[in-house]
Write an enzyme that holds these catalytic residues in place. Structure first.
Site, mmCIF file in Angstrom:
data_model
loop_
_atom_site.group_PDB
_atom_site.id
_atom_site.type_symbol
_atom_site.label_atom_id
_atom_site.label_comp_id
_atom_site.label_asym_id
_atom_site.label_seq_id
_atom_site.Cartn_x
_atom_site.Cartn_y
_atom_site.Cartn_z
ATOM 1 N N HIS A 158 42.276 29.868 40.663
ATOM 2 C CA HIS A 158 43.044 30.935 40.025
ATOM 3 C C HIS A 158 43.936 31.730 40.979
ATOM 4 O O HIS A 158 44.763 32.535 40.536
ATOM 5 C CB HIS A 158 42.049 31.893 39.352
ATOM 6 C CG HIS A 158 42.598 32.621 38.179
ATOM 7 N ND1 HIS A 158 43.939 32.842 37.965
ATOM 8 C CD2 HIS A 158 41.970 33.209 37.125
ATOM 9 C CE1 HIS A 158 44.112 33.533 36.852
ATOM 10 N NE2 HIS A 158 42.932 33.761 36.320
ATOM 11 N N TYR A 215 38.208 44.489 29.234
ATOM 12 C CA TYR A 215 39.428 44.082 29.941
ATOM 13 C C TYR A 215 40.121 42.968 29.177
ATOM 14 O O TYR A 215 39.479 42.026 28.691
ATOM 15 C CB TYR A 215 39.077 43.592 31.348
ATOM 16 C CG TYR A 215 40.213 42.929 32.104
ATOM 17 C CD1 TYR A 215 41.064 43.671 32.904
ATOM 18 C CD2 TYR A 215 40.424 41.555 32.018
ATOM 19 C CE1 TYR A 215 42.097 43.067 33.612
ATOM 20 C CE2 TYR A 215 41.451 40.938 32.711
ATOM 21 C CZ TYR A 215 42.289 41.695 33.506
ATOM 22 O OH TYR A 215 43.313 41.093 34.197
ATOM 23 N N THR A 230 49.677 39.962 36.243
ATOM 24 C CA THR A 230 49.077 40.541 35.045
ATOM 25 C C THR A 230 48.847 42.036 35.245
ATOM 26 O O THR A 230 48.866 42.535 36.361
ATOM 27 C CB THR A 230 47.716 39.888 34.715
ATOM 28 O OG1 THR A 230 46.820 40.102 35.811
ATOM 29 C CG2 THR A 230 47.868 38.400 34.437
#
Length: 678
Positions: A340, A469, A482
């Site tokens: 990621h 979240y 993000t």
């Protein structure tokens, strides 16, 4: 190339005001007053202002030196690369593709491996087109709402990338990207093979998927016929903490025999890894587990305890988690697991959508030539000129092991087995309604609506609200990543509590739901515009830690309990919708949390929920009950409205506007068993 705006740095006061508004619904009045005094104190404001001014000046310099950058970019990389725990279940997400219905289970020329070989070859063939488009600069730009261009910077890190553990004496991993990579790694039964797939001009070598099929089948046959049932499962090292993995790599680097180190360099520089699993999986929960972290299947042989590694037969050994992985089961189920650090879900979703579509259209092209192409049609494969040094026949990586490596492999395997066994995975395909019904009947944003259902289900189970979240994409800005959407608001709490208030009217519940959804949508818009609070505050904290730690005390905000509260995401959620996906998900980000991946389709909603031995099945069941109960509320309201209009003073009409008993939502409990004061 489209020039995008730089990610804005919000004003400090706006960020602090938003911070206070996000933590307030999670605190009681006494806690919130303490937090307000802390955040708005002169001491805190002065220190935060100093950090903010430093950030603004640093961003101006960064804009001159590297216009294609953002103020949060390096801090965000560091957040991932400084993370020391295993990336498995903590960092890497997964996408599970829909089945390819053009490939059947009927036996073909590859016997029981036919489905797996053909599905894998088609997907690899499509991925190579995607790589070609990136490296030739012809990948169609990402655009949302028909006109808003998105940053394309992440695609350069998608292939040939690898997360490399810290060097000796260093704290941070680093993201290595090889832009000249031309080969892939294929894993089968923990054994590694490689072969070239692109030429020197970054053109695919193979002109048809069938040519790739023979390579894949030969790899399976070689592994199946090997004298050793499995090779040493070196991939399991990538499931270790970064510190342990770093020590193993350093040991390999200093080994007098360079065989293992050369193998690591071949793997690190590969475009991606193909994981061919030697199992057929049909259950959704098992598929989620295999795609996310691998399965753990221990087969103990009391007659042969001398080789402990032979006890593990799960797919957790057939992985390399530091890179992008294409995973395909023996029955043709296919998914992607990705590291990621350099890429977000939206980027990998584009990859998944394009390769799935292209692999399906490949079948259609065999029927008719009038089929649109996902990728550019010219120069689709190598001309073979100047490619005499290409390795197109699979080569096996042979590993050298010694007692230290064997014991290290054993302990790595036992640790990932523990981790897999400590997590629950539950999926739900809710088919009663989806986005179409939510927008038409409920008049709500589908994503905002589903977020309210999480709050309702969690409150039904635990009687309280927890930090939630959801990521908002900021790729409309140069090198954007993000921002954090915080789903718990005063409006959402008001709605949830109304659902457990026996004196509440259904029309009130409907109004509260819509107000909660409207508030959530407004937060999404702010975050998508780069005007949230989490990333700005995190950047300020990083600046203090890097530059001011020895000259200025930490601003009081970062010592306040609210900072820890807002960064402990008990409900970590993400919406990633596309018809190409069957499911997607990730692990919980806190020990007491839930990881919730969801896909909202026109007529259904799919959930993949994980936790570390919390009541995952029960929580998912309550999500389903919440979705059903809201539909009941709207149905009752619509039926009661004519009666209410005709008999405004009739007590019967008033009663019909109230909800029926919610015992099935609460799994048998009544209103009085759930407090509405929390």
């Amino acid at each position: 190339m489209t020039t995008l705006r730089r990610l804005p740095i919000p004003s400090l006061r706006d960020t602090l005001d938003k911070y206070l508004s996000r933590v307030e619904p999670l605190q009681d009045e006494r806690q919130n007053q303490k937090t307000r005094r802390c955040v708005l104190s002169t001491e805190n404001l002065q220190r935060m202002q100093k950090l903010h001014e430093h950030l603004v000046e640093a961003d101006k310099e960064l804009a001159k030196e590297n216009p294609q950058s953002s103020y949060i970019e390096q801090f965000w990389y560091d957040a991932y690369l400084l993370y020391d725990a295993s990336v498995v279940l903590n960092v890497n997400p997964y996408f599970l593709l829909q089945d390819d219905r053009t490939i059947t289970q009927t036996a073909g020329c590859y016997g029981k491996y036919t489905c797996q070989v053909r599905r894998t070859a088609k997907l690899v063939f499509s991925i190579l087109k995607f790589v070609r488009e990136i490296r030739h600069g012809t990948l169609k730009p990402d655009i949302v709402r028909g006109k808003v261009a998105l940053s394309m910077d992440q695609y350069s890190r998608l292939f040939g990338g690898s997360r490399i553990p810290p060097a000796p004496g260093k704290d941070s991993c680093h993201l290595q990207v090889d832009p000249t990579s031309h080969h892939v790694i294929v894993m089968y039964k923990s054994q590694f093979y490689w072969f070239d797939v692109l030429d020197v001009d970054n053109m695919p070598i193979f002109s048809t998927p069938e040519q790739i099929e023979w390579n894949l089948y030969s790899i399976i046959m070689d592994a199946e016929q090997s004298e050793e049932p499995t090779g040493p499962p070196f991939g399991v090292f990538t499931t270790e903490s970064r510190r342990v993995w770093s020590n193993v790599r350093d040991y390999i680097f200093h080994d007098a025999d360079s065989t293992n180190w050369k193998n690591l360099k071949i793997i690190d520089s590969a475009l991606f890894v193909v994981c061919l699993d030697d199992v057929s999986l049909t259950q959704d929960n098992e598929l989620v587990k295999s795609m996310l972290c691998g399965t753990s299947q221990i087969v103990l042989d009391p007659k042969n305890l001398a080789r402990p590694l032979d006890a593990q037969h799960g797919t957790c050994l057939n992985r390399w988690y530091d890179k992008l992985q294409l995973i395909v089961t023996q029955n043709g189920k296919a998914g992607i697991n990705f590291e990621h650090t350099g890429v977000d879900g939206h980027t990998v979703l584009r990859l998944a959508a394009d390769i799935y579509t292209d692999s399906i259209l490949g079948f259609a092209r065999g029927v008719t030539k009038n089929v649109p192409d996902v990728f550019s049609e010219s120069n689709t494969t190598s001309s073979h000129a100047g490619n005499l040094n290409l390795i197109t026949i699979p080569r096996k990586l042979e590993w050298k092991v010694d007692p230290f490596l064997l014991s290290s492999l054993h302990f790595a395997e036992t640790r990932i087995s523990d981790s897999v066994s400590q997590h629950d995975f539950v999926t739900l395909d809710f088919t009663k309604y989806g986005a179409t019904h939510i927008k038409a009947a409920f008049q709500c944003s589908p994503d905002a609506f589903v977020q309210q259902m999480y709050q309702l289900a969690y409150y039904a189970l635990y009687g309280k609200f927890e930090t939630t979240y959801e990521p908002a994409m900021t790729k409309a800005f140069q090198n954007g990543r993000t921002e954090a959407i915080r789903s718990v608001t005063h409006e959402s709490k008001k709605f949830v509590k109304s659902m457990f208030d026996r004196y509440a009217f259904d029309d009130h519940r409907v109004r509260f739901l819509r107000e909660a959804c409207d508030k959530h949508v407004s937060i999404i818009k702010e975050c998508s515009m780069g005007l949230g609070q989490d990333r700005h505050l995190y950047a300020l904290y990083c600046i203090w830690n890097e530059t001011f730690k020895d000259s200025m005390p930490l601003p009081p905000l970062f010592n306040d309990k609210s900072w820890s509260l807002l960064n402990t995401n008990v409900l970590s959620t993400s919406n990633c919708g596309n018809p190409c996906l069957k499911s997607f998900g990730f692990g919980p980000v806190t020990a007491n949390g839930f990881g919730i991946g969801y896909i909202i389709r026109d007529d259904s909603i799919t959930f993949a929920v994980s936790s570390r031995h919390r009541q995952t099945q029960r929580f998912v069941s309550l999500i389903e009950h919440s979705l059903l109960e809201i539909d009941h509320v709207f149905s009752r309201k619509s039926k009661a409205e004519p009666i209410v209009r005709a008999l405004q003073q009739d007590k019967t009409a008033e009663q019909q506007r109230r909800s029926d008993n919610l015992s099935y939502l609460l799994s048998g409990y009544d209103y009085f068993d759930v407090s509405v004061s929390g």
